[in-house]
Design an enzyme around this catalytic site. Structure first.
Site, PDB file in Angstrom:
ATOM      1  N   SER A  88       0.832  -1.205   0.000  1.00 28.43           N
ATOM      2  CA  SER A  88       0.000   0.000   0.000  1.00 28.43           C
ATOM      3  C   SER A  88       0.864   1.253   0.000  1.00 28.43           C
ATOM      4  CB  SER A  88      -0.931   0.033   1.211  1.00 28.43           C
ATOM      5  OG  SER A  88      -1.676   1.241   1.205  1.00 28.43           O
ATOM      6  N   VAL A 106       7.359   2.047   4.345  1.00 33.29           N
ATOM      7  CA  VAL A 106       8.312   1.355   3.468  1.00 33.29           C
ATOM      8  C   VAL A 106       7.872   1.484   2.009  1.00 33.29           C
ATOM      9  CG1 VAL A 106       9.419  -0.860   2.922  1.00 33.29           C
ATOM     10  CG2 VAL A 106       9.038  -0.218   5.305  1.00 33.29           C
ATOM     11  N   CYS A 107       6.582   1.380   1.750  1.00 32.57           N
ATOM     12  CA  CYS A 107       6.072   1.508   0.384  1.00 32.57           C
ATOM     13  C   CYS A 107       6.331   2.914  -0.163  1.00 32.57           C
ATOM     14  CB  CYS A 107       4.582   1.195   0.339  1.00 32.57           C
ATOM     15  SG  CYS A 107       4.189  -0.491   0.833  1.00 32.57           S
ATOM     16  N   ASP A 108       6.122   3.911   0.673  1.00 32.95           N
ATOM     17  CA  ASP A 108       6.415   5.307   0.330  1.00 32.95           C
ATOM     18  C   ASP A 108       7.891   5.441  -0.023  1.00 32.95           C
ATOM     19  OD1 ASP A 108       7.559   8.005   1.281  1.00 32.95           O
ATOM     20  OD2 ASP A 108       5.414   8.458   1.315  1.00 32.95           O
TER      21      ASP A 108
END
Length: 166
Positions: free
Chosen positions: A54, A59-61
């Site tokens: 997501s 971490v995805c950012d």
């Protein structure tokens, strides 16, 4: 099949595991404007496909920002970030983050990408963190299924694979 945990808990991956040397499976996902995007949409280019659970998580950012930064230095490379976030949320996030070199695409509609690349976390209906590099002839040249979903991928190895495929 790859073995993956999310927050320390084992998850079941659904779909077909992809390996180096395979022909890259086609898929259909949605761009931020709801238009369809497929592997063939970027035919003739090297593709770095960054898969995240997501966009609204730390971490995805960071992963999306890192590949956005690297993509600015690469020629003839298409960078896709795939998640099941809605296209509207991806568009909002990209505008707020100033992301211009990565195309975020949504697999929320029918999990076409997740099934084709073996990254659907059955228990969460999210995609497992992973990275794929596909060369201009649609051959898979790099695969990383990140073993713990909250860890970062190996950015250096992925970028090296993109440069080698280019």
């Amino acid at each position: 099949m790859a073995s993956v945990t999310f927050k320390g808990n084992p998850v079941t991956l659904l779909g077909q595991e992809v390996k180096v040397g395979d022909s890259a499976p086609n898929f259909t996902v949605l761009a931020n404007d709801m238009s369809e995007v497929s592997l063939s949409s970027s035919k003739g280019k090297v593709r770095l496909i960054s898969v995240i659970p997501s966009i609204d998580t730390g971490v995805c950012d960071a992963q999306t920002r890192k590949f956005n930064e690297e993509a600015a230095k690469l020629d003839n490379v298409e960078v896709l970030t795939v998640s099941v976030d809605l296209p509207f949320a991806q568009k909002r996030w990209c505008a707020a983050a100033g992301i211009e070199n990565v195309q975020t695409v949504s697999d929320h509609r029918d999990l076409s990408f997740g099934e084709a690349y073996g990254v659907i976390m059955q228990e969460l209906r999210l995609l497992a963190r992973s990275v794929f590099v596909v060369d201009s002839n649609d051959k898979v040249t790099y695969v990383e299924y990140v073993s713990e979903g909250t860890d970062h991928p190996n950015y250096e190895a992925a970028i090296a694979a993109v440069k080698a495929a280019n």
